[in-house]
Scaffold this motif. Structure first.
Motif, PDB file in Angstrom:
ATOM      1  N   ASP A   8      67.352  17.606  61.831  1.00  0.00           N
ATOM      2  CA  ASP A   8      65.907  17.578  61.584  1.00  0.00           C
ATOM      3  C   ASP A   8      65.457  16.300  60.880  1.00  0.00           C
ATOM      4  O   ASP A   8      64.354  15.818  61.128  1.00  0.00           O
ATOM      5  CB  ASP A   8      65.496  18.794  60.754  1.00  0.00           C
ATOM      6  CG  ASP A   8      63.997  18.883  60.573  1.00  0.00           C
ATOM      7  OD1 ASP A   8      63.318  19.297  61.536  1.00  0.00           O
ATOM      8  OD2 ASP A   8      63.503  18.507  59.491  1.00  0.00           O
ATOM      9  N   ILE A   9      66.286  15.749  60.010  1.00  0.00           N
ATOM     10  CA  ILE A   9      65.824  14.659  59.136  1.00  0.00           C
ATOM     11  C   ILE A   9      66.299  13.271  59.555  1.00  0.00           C
ATOM     12  O   ILE A   9      65.781  12.273  59.044  1.00  0.00           O
ATOM     13  CB  ILE A   9      66.283  14.889  57.684  1.00  0.00           C
ATOM     14  CG1 ILE A   9      67.811  14.789  57.584  1.00  0.00           C
ATOM     15  CG2 ILE A   9      65.777  16.224  57.149  1.00  0.00           C
ATOM     16  CD1 ILE A   9      68.348  14.812  56.180  1.00  0.00           C
ATOM     17  N   ASN A  10      67.272  13.184  60.464  1.00  0.00           N
ATOM     18  CA  ASN A  10      67.959  11.897  60.653  1.00  0.00           C
ATOM     19  C   ASN A  10      67.079  10.787  61.214  1.00  0.00           C
ATOM     20  O   ASN A  10      67.444   9.608  61.121  1.00  0.00           O
ATOM     21  CB  ASN A  10      69.218  12.082  61.505  1.00  0.00           C
ATOM     22  CG  ASN A  10      68.910  12.263  62.976  1.00  0.00           C
ATOM     23  OD1 ASN A  10      68.854  11.315  63.744  1.00  0.00           O
ATOM     24  ND2 ASN A  10      68.706  13.511  63.385  1.00  0.00           N
ATOM     25  N   LYS A  59      61.880  21.821  53.456  1.00  0.00           N
ATOM     26  CA  LYS A  59      61.031  20.674  53.187  1.00  0.00           C
ATOM     27  C   LYS A  59      60.074  20.948  52.021  1.00  0.00           C
ATOM     28  O   LYS A  59      59.773  20.042  51.218  1.00  0.00           O
ATOM     29  CB  LYS A  59      60.247  20.295  54.441  1.00  0.00           C
ATOM     30  CG  LYS A  59      61.135  19.689  55.528  1.00  0.00           C
ATOM     31  CD  LYS A  59      60.346  19.295  56.749  1.00  0.00           C
ATOM     32  CE  LYS A  59      61.230  18.570  57.759  1.00  0.00           C
ATOM     33  NZ  LYS A  59      60.507  18.188  58.996  1.00  0.00           N
ATOM     34  N   ILE A  79      64.096   8.766  54.915  1.00  0.00           N
ATOM     35  CA  ILE A  79      65.324   9.486  54.561  1.00  0.00           C
ATOM     36  C   ILE A  79      66.529   8.682  55.031  1.00  0.00           C
ATOM     37  O   ILE A  79      66.584   8.196  56.163  1.00  0.00           O
ATOM     38  CB  ILE A  79      65.335  10.893  55.182  1.00  0.00           C
ATOM     39  CG1 ILE A  79      64.297  11.790  54.491  1.00  0.00           C
ATOM     40  CG2 ILE A  79      66.726  11.526  55.084  1.00  0.00           C
ATOM     41  CD1 ILE A  79      64.176  13.177  55.077  1.00  0.00           C
ATOM     42  N   ILE A 126      70.276  20.591  59.007  1.00  0.00           N
ATOM     43  CA  ILE A 126      69.463  19.689  58.187  1.00  0.00           C
ATOM     44  C   ILE A 126      69.484  18.280  58.781  1.00  0.00           C
ATOM     45  O   ILE A 126      68.441  17.637  58.932  1.00  0.00           O
ATOM     46  CB  ILE A 126      69.979  19.676  56.732  1.00  0.00           C
ATOM     47  CG1 ILE A 126      69.751  21.039  56.070  1.00  0.00           C
ATOM     48  CG2 ILE A 126      69.296  18.569  55.925  1.00  0.00           C
ATOM     49  CD1 ILE A 126      70.399  21.179  54.706  1.00  0.00           C
ATOM     50  N   TYR A 127      70.665  17.814  59.133  1.00  0.00           N
ATOM     51  CA  TYR A 127      70.809  16.460  59.668  1.00  0.00           C
ATOM     52  C   TYR A 127      69.993  16.276  60.952  1.00  0.00           C
ATOM     53  O   TYR A 127      69.292  15.264  61.119  1.00  0.00           O
ATOM     54  CB  TYR A 127      72.284  16.164  59.948  1.00  0.00           C
ATOM     55  CG  TYR A 127      72.509  14.856  60.671  1.00  0.00           C
ATOM     56  CD1 TYR A 127      72.446  13.652  59.981  1.00  0.00           C
ATOM     57  CD2 TYR A 127      72.770  14.837  62.041  1.00  0.00           C
ATOM     58  CE1 TYR A 127      72.635  12.445  60.652  1.00  0.00           C
ATOM     59  CE2 TYR A 127      72.961  13.635  62.708  1.00  0.00           C
ATOM     60  CZ  TYR A 127      72.891  12.448  62.003  1.00  0.00           C
ATOM     61  OH  TYR A 127      73.067  11.258  62.664  1.00  0.00           O
ATOM     62  N   PHE A 149      70.475  11.661  51.489  1.00  0.00           N
ATOM     63  CA  PHE A 149      71.165  12.924  51.751  1.00  0.00           C
ATOM     64  C   PHE A 149      72.650  12.643  51.926  1.00  0.00           C
ATOM     65  O   PHE A 149      73.033  11.832  52.772  1.00  0.00           O
ATOM     66  CB  PHE A 149      70.623  13.592  53.017  1.00  0.00           C
ATOM     67  CG  PHE A 149      69.329  14.319  52.833  1.00  0.00           C
ATOM     68  CD1 PHE A 149      69.280  15.709  52.864  1.00  0.00           C
ATOM     69  CD2 PHE A 149      68.150  13.618  52.622  1.00  0.00           C
ATOM     70  CE1 PHE A 149      68.085  16.381  52.683  1.00  0.00           C
ATOM     71  CE2 PHE A 149      66.947  14.284  52.444  1.00  0.00           C
ATOM     72  CZ  PHE A 149      66.916  15.671  52.471  1.00  0.00           C
ATOM     73  N   ASP A 153      63.811  10.394  60.236  1.00  0.00           N
ATOM     74  CA  ASP A 153      62.745  10.137  59.270  1.00  0.00           C
ATOM     75  C   ASP A 153      62.993   8.792  58.585  1.00  0.00           C
ATOM     76  O   ASP A 153      64.045   8.592  57.970  1.00  0.00           O
ATOM     77  CB  ASP A 153      62.723  11.266  58.231  1.00  0.00           C
ATOM     78  CG  ASP A 153      61.511  11.197  57.314  1.00  0.00           C
ATOM     79  OD1 ASP A 153      61.076  10.075  56.985  1.00  0.00           O
ATOM     80  OD2 ASP A 153      61.026  12.262  56.899  1.00  0.00           O
ATOM     81  N   ILE A 209      63.717  25.262  58.025  1.00  0.00           N
ATOM     82  CA  ILE A 209      63.294  23.865  57.892  1.00  0.00           C
ATOM     83  C   ILE A 209      61.983  23.776  57.116  1.00  0.00           C
ATOM     84  O   ILE A 209      61.812  22.899  56.245  1.00  0.00           O
ATOM     85  CB  ILE A 209      63.161  23.203  59.274  1.00  0.00           C
ATOM     86  CG1 ILE A 209      64.544  23.063  59.933  1.00  0.00           C
ATOM     87  CG2 ILE A 209      62.482  21.850  59.158  1.00  0.00           C
ATOM     88  CD1 ILE A 209      65.522  22.205  59.162  1.00  0.00           C
ATOM     89  N   ARG A 257      64.611   9.062  50.164  1.00  0.00           N
ATOM     90  CA  ARG A 257      65.496  10.178  49.834  1.00  0.00           C
ATOM     91  C   ARG A 257      66.856   9.941  50.465  1.00  0.00           C
ATOM     92  O   ARG A 257      66.959   9.608  51.645  1.00  0.00           O
ATOM     93  CB  ARG A 257      64.922  11.501  50.350  1.00  0.00           C
ATOM     94  CG  ARG A 257      63.663  11.980  49.633  1.00  0.00           C
ATOM     95  CD  ARG A 257      63.349  13.407  50.091  1.00  0.00           C
ATOM     96  NE  ARG A 257      62.240  13.966  49.354  1.00  0.00           N
ATOM     97  CZ  ARG A 257      61.096  14.378  49.904  1.00  0.00           C
ATOM     98  NH1 ARG A 257      60.945  14.284  51.215  1.00  0.00           N
ATOM     99  NH2 ARG A 257      60.132  14.885  49.167  1.00  0.00           N
TER     100      ARG A 257
END
Length: 351
Positions: free
Chosen positions: A29-31, A344, A36, A26-27, A8, A33, A340, A6
């Protein structure tokens, strides 16, 4: 089996405003992964420069676009997430960023922050054409039920509701309201369009009510300065409030006010006030009625002393109930954890 990747596309602070604030959440939480990939959009400038065009900003946009294209070509993501702009210049920029996704049929999740989209979609053929191209093979995220109803009807989509949230939970509990006088609070950008001038004039016509204003003056700064000087006994202007000062203000005031004449999205300031259990007094604009229906008083803008008097009578008569409702609304809909989790889940919804 190849992994599903994914992408972003996130514009992060500075400048700090509602959209970049949420992007940062958002960043964070996902950075980390591995599935991602985040591309940071760096458009530069201050919050005052939003919507303004310059050679420097155009070059920054072109550099970002080339960077985005290289990521698409090198990594071939399966899906891409992006916020869509609500300006002609912005939608052209977003379209160019997302052009590889359009060409290669990559699925898109597009986030709509606010209500400005609807007016420009009606008025601008350029915007309407680009938006209609981008909406193919896309799912949309909106902020509230009112926005969803308008977006679904106008754009012919089936959007998903995801309210905004706070980066950090408040570490404070509500106390009882003041007995000597009522303390109102406004935090945000200061302009006539935001209803701040009308709020000051309304407060000054009332007894046993005082107002604190915090924020950056956007328009009519001389007139605002004079207004505050002439009403110093009733109104206290503290200027820009950092996070520590905001916490002090929320914890020491009774009612939060947002008297805006604009169609608001999902204001972070209202969510902050809810996290402190403050009843909310706000205009019937944008997502605001959806947010404060159970924990405040909604009025038709512009605010006046009569409206303020009715609102205060209602809120003070139901203060404990409304304060408790604010906390419940925050914990159930607007906390970071809830955001979050729901975000998701939305990413996994089939197109």
């Amino acid at each position: 089996m190849s992994r599903r990747l994914r992408l972003f596309l996130l514009e992060l602070p500075p400048p700090m405003h509602g959209m970049t604030y949420i992007n940062k959440i958002i960043y964070d939480d996902i950075n980390k992964d591995p599935n991602i990939l985040v591309f940071k959009l760096e458009y530069g400038g201050n919050i005052d420069d939003i919507g303004k065009k310059s050679i420097y900003r155009i070059l920054k946009n072109l550099i970002s676009m080339l960077g985005v294209w290289s990521v698409f070509l090198l990594h071939r993501p399966n899906t891409v997430y992006s916020v869509l702009s609500a300006t002609n210049f912005g939608i052209v920029r977003d379209f160019l960023n997302l052009l590889p996704a359009v060409v290669f049929g990559i699925k898109k999740t597009l986030h709509l922050h606010g209500f400005t989209y609807f007016d420009i979609y009606h008025k601008s053929k350029i915007y309407r054409t680009i938006f209609d191209i981008l909406k193919k093979n896309s799912k949309f995220i909106v902020l509230c039920d009112k926005q969803k109803k308008i977006a679904d009807g106008l754009f012919g989509i089936n959007s998903f509701i995801l309210p905004n949230c706070l980066r950090e939970n408040a570490k404070a509990k509500r106390r009882d309201k003041h007995n000597e006088y009522l303390k109102l609070l406004y935090i945000g950008n200061i302009s006539k369009a935001k209803g701040v001038f009308d709020l000051v004039k309304a407060v000054c016509l009332m007894d046993n009510v005082k107002l604190t204003i915090a924020g950056q003056v956007w328009t009519d700064s001389k007139e605002f300065e004079l207004l505050i000087q002439n009403n110093a006994e009733k109104v206290n202007f503290v200027g820009f409030a950092d996070e520590n000062l905001k916490r002090e203000l929320f914890a020491s005031h009774d009612i939060f006010c947002l008297p805006s004449n604009l169609e608001e999205g999902s204001p972070i300031s209202i969510i902050e006030a809810m996290s402190f259990g403050m009843p909310i007094l706000a205009s019937n604009k944008g997502c605001v009625p959806d947010m404060i229906l159970r924990c405040g008083f909604v009025f038709e803008a512009p605010i006046s002393s009569d409206i303020l008097d009715n609102a205060i009578t209602y809120i003070t008569s139901n203060y404990e109930k409304l304060s408790a409702a604010s906390l419940r609304e925050y914990e159930g809909k607007y906390s970071r954890e809830v955001f979050i989790k729901n975000f998701k889940e939305l990413l996994c919804v089939q197109y």
